[in-house]
Design an enzyme around this catalytic site. Structure first.
Site, mmCIF file in Angstrom:
data_model
loop_
_atom_site.group_PDB
_atom_site.id
_atom_site.type_symbol
_atom_site.label_atom_id
_atom_site.label_comp_id
_atom_site.label_asym_id
_atom_site.label_seq_id
_atom_site.Cartn_x
_atom_site.Cartn_y
_atom_site.Cartn_z
ATOM 1 N N GLY A 256 0.818 -1.209 0.000
ATOM 2 C CA GLY A 256 0.000 0.000 0.000
ATOM 3 C C GLY A 256 0.848 1.253 0.000
ATOM 4 N N TYR B 53 -6.611 7.671 0.412
ATOM 5 C CA TYR B 53 -6.171 6.504 1.193
ATOM 6 C C TYR B 53 -7.349 5.883 1.953
ATOM 7 C CZ TYR B 53 -3.270 3.933 4.613
ATOM 8 O OH TYR B 53 -2.696 2.970 5.397
HETATM 9 P P1 NDP Z 1 5.709 0.719 4.058
HETATM 10 O O1 NDP Z 1 5.616 2.038 3.373
HETATM 11 O O2 NDP Z 1 6.733 0.489 5.104
HETATM 12 O O3 NDP Z 1 5.795 -0.449 2.967
HETATM 13 C C1 NDP Z 1 4.904 -0.478 1.892
HETATM 14 C C2 NDP Z 1 5.046 -1.799 1.191
HETATM 15 O O4 NDP Z 1 4.123 -1.827 0.076
HETATM 16 C C3 NDP Z 1 6.442 -1.988 0.610
HETATM 17 O O5 NDP Z 1 6.762 -3.345 0.675
HETATM 18 C C4 NDP Z 1 6.252 -1.542 -0.831
HETATM 19 O O6 NDP Z 1 7.176 -2.108 -1.721
HETATM 20 C C5 NDP Z 1 4.864 -2.101 -1.094
HETATM 21 N N1 NDP Z 1 4.263 -1.473 -2.266
HETATM 22 C C6 NDP Z 1 3.772 -0.229 -2.393
HETATM 23 N N2 NDP Z 1 3.298 -0.036 -3.634
HETATM 24 C C7 NDP Z 1 3.507 -1.194 -4.312
HETATM 25 C C8 NDP Z 1 3.249 -1.624 -5.640
HETATM 26 N N3 NDP Z 1 2.690 -0.824 -6.547
HETATM 27 N N4 NDP Z 1 3.602 -2.880 -5.988
HETATM 28 C C9 NDP Z 1 4.176 -3.700 -5.093
HETATM 29 N N5 NDP Z 1 4.442 -3.356 -3.819
HETATM 30 C C10 NDP Z 1 4.119 -2.110 -3.441
HETATM 31 O O7 NDP Z 1 4.247 0.480 4.627
HETATM 32 P P2 NDP Z 1 3.738 -0.292 5.926
HETATM 33 O O8 NDP Z 1 4.504 -1.528 6.138
HETATM 34 O O9 NDP Z 1 3.613 0.690 7.001
HETATM 35 O O10 NDP Z 1 2.246 -0.637 5.441
HETATM 36 C C11 NDP Z 1 1.861 -1.907 4.969
HETATM 37 C C12 NDP Z 1 0.342 -1.881 4.818
HETATM 38 O O11 NDP Z 1 -0.251 -1.570 6.069
HETATM 39 C C13 NDP Z 1 -0.139 -0.828 3.831
HETATM 40 O O12 NDP Z 1 -1.232 -1.325 3.099
HETATM 41 C C14 NDP Z 1 -0.585 0.298 4.744
HETATM 42 O O13 NDP Z 1 -1.569 1.092 4.137
HETATM 43 C C15 NDP Z 1 -1.128 -0.473 5.924
HETATM 44 N N6 NDP Z 1 -1.185 0.270 7.169
HETATM 45 C C16 NDP Z 1 -0.051 0.825 7.715
HETATM 46 C C17 NDP Z 1 -0.141 1.514 8.908
HETATM 47 C C18 NDP Z 1 1.045 2.116 9.575
HETATM 48 O O14 NDP Z 1 0.863 2.780 10.593
HETATM 49 N N7 NDP Z 1 2.270 1.922 9.098
HETATM 50 C C19 NDP Z 1 -1.425 1.677 9.576
HETATM 51 C C20 NDP Z 1 -2.535 1.054 8.929
HETATM 52 C C21 NDP Z 1 -2.394 0.381 7.764
HETATM 53 P P3 NDP Z 1 8.562 -1.336 -2.101
HETATM 54 O O15 NDP Z 1 9.558 -1.706 -1.046
HETATM 55 O O16 NDP Z 1 8.877 -1.860 -3.449
HETATM 56 O O17 NDP Z 1 8.245 0.131 -2.094
#
Ligand code: NDP
Length: 234
Positions: A77, A140
């Site tokens: 995401g 979002y």
């Molecule tokens: P990060 O920003 O740390 O990591 C995002 C991850 O999503 C990375 O692995 C990234 O890959 C991958 N990603 C993004 N876009 C794509 C794409 N187009 N294709 C493939 N992979 C993609 O995020 P978080 O770990 O914090 O978040 C993970 C999930 O949890 C998300 O859906 C987020 O919305 C949700 N979330 C997070 C919260 C928080 O407080 N952190 C709270 C609530 C929900 P790459 O390394 O290639 O960029």
């Protein structure tokens, strides 16, 4: 023998904690990445989830390596925050594409094999803001709310085939995504969390792993908050 698990965005952050948690219990775990490669012990597939071709190719690679995906965690995401009146249309559509349309893409690709196996677990990583709303995050929040309708419809369509679909809605978790928030906003958020702290990514992983376990066999269409009380059960 362990199951075949795919975690999108499992190369870092919450996704990595989820992937490691499945791997620790002996599952075969594949993660997507966009060039970073896979962390040790995980099978990496290069895949941008906004591309249907990438998704199809990634699933084919995973099927050859560890068999059809039995547990799908749609976690990848992005955010692109901004106030509605200033938000460019592409900032809205790009976020919906990466967070919601991608979840449709991966679950559609996984479902074909799960239906044949008459079993499967699909878990979507949403967010507390999908249900509460969030100023500056119309794109979002809309994408994350959409995951609830997606999961509940899959639960109804595929329940008779032994497939469950559930949503985990984290609050604020310590990852790169939240590190980007200004300090004042971080303090403001913590003031609204009854537990008074951010979650550790492992606390999200534990709930995802539970929803994929035998113990959760009768849970489908559920939204499980893991937010320190921020959403009070919503
Ligand atoms: P990060 O920003 O740390 O990591 C995002 C991850 O999503 C990375 O692995 C990234 O890959 C991958 N990603 C993004 N876009 C794509 C794409 N187009 N294709 C493939 N992979 C993609 O995020 P978080 O770990 O914090 O978040 C993970 C999930 O949890 C998300 O859906 C987020 O919305 C949700 N979330 C997070 C919260 C928080 O407080 N952190 C709270 C609530 C929900 P790459 O390394 O290639 O960029």
């Amino acid at each position: 023998m362990g199951r075949s698990v795919l975690v999108t965005g499992g190369n870092r952050g919450i996704g990595l904690a989820i992937a490691r948690s499945f791997a620790e219990q002996g599952d075969s775990v594949a993660v997507t990445h966009r060039g970073s490669g896979a962390p040790d012990g995980l099978f990496g597939v290069r895949c941008d989830v906004t591309s249907t071709e990438d998704v199809d190719r990634a699933f084919t690679e995973i099927e050859e390596h560890q068999g059809p995906v039995e547990v799908l965690v749609s976690n990848a995401g992005i955010t692109r925050d901004g106030l509605l009146m200033r938000m460019k249309e592409e900032d809205f559509t790009d976020v919906v594409d990466a967070n919601l349309t991608a979840a449709y893409r991966v679950s559609k690709r996984a479902a074909a094999k799960m239906v044949r196996a008459r079993s499967g677990r699909i878990i979507f990583v949403s967010s507390v803001v999908g249900l509460l709303g969030s100023a500056g995050q119309t794109n979002y929040a809309a994408s994350k709310a959409g995951l609830v309708g997606l999961a509940r419809s899959i639960a109804r369509e595929l329940g008779s085939r032994g497939i469950t679909a559930n949503v985990v809605a984290p609050g604020f978790v310590t990852t790169d995504m939240t590190a980007e928030l200004p300090e004042a906003r971080q303090k403001e958020i913590l003031g609204q969390v009854p537990l008074g702290r951010y979650a550790d990514a492992d606390e999200i992983a534990g709930v995802v792993r539970f929803l994929a376990s035998d113990a959760a066999g009768y849970i489908t269409g559920a939204v499980v908050p893991v937010d320190g009380g921020l959403g009070m059960g919503h």
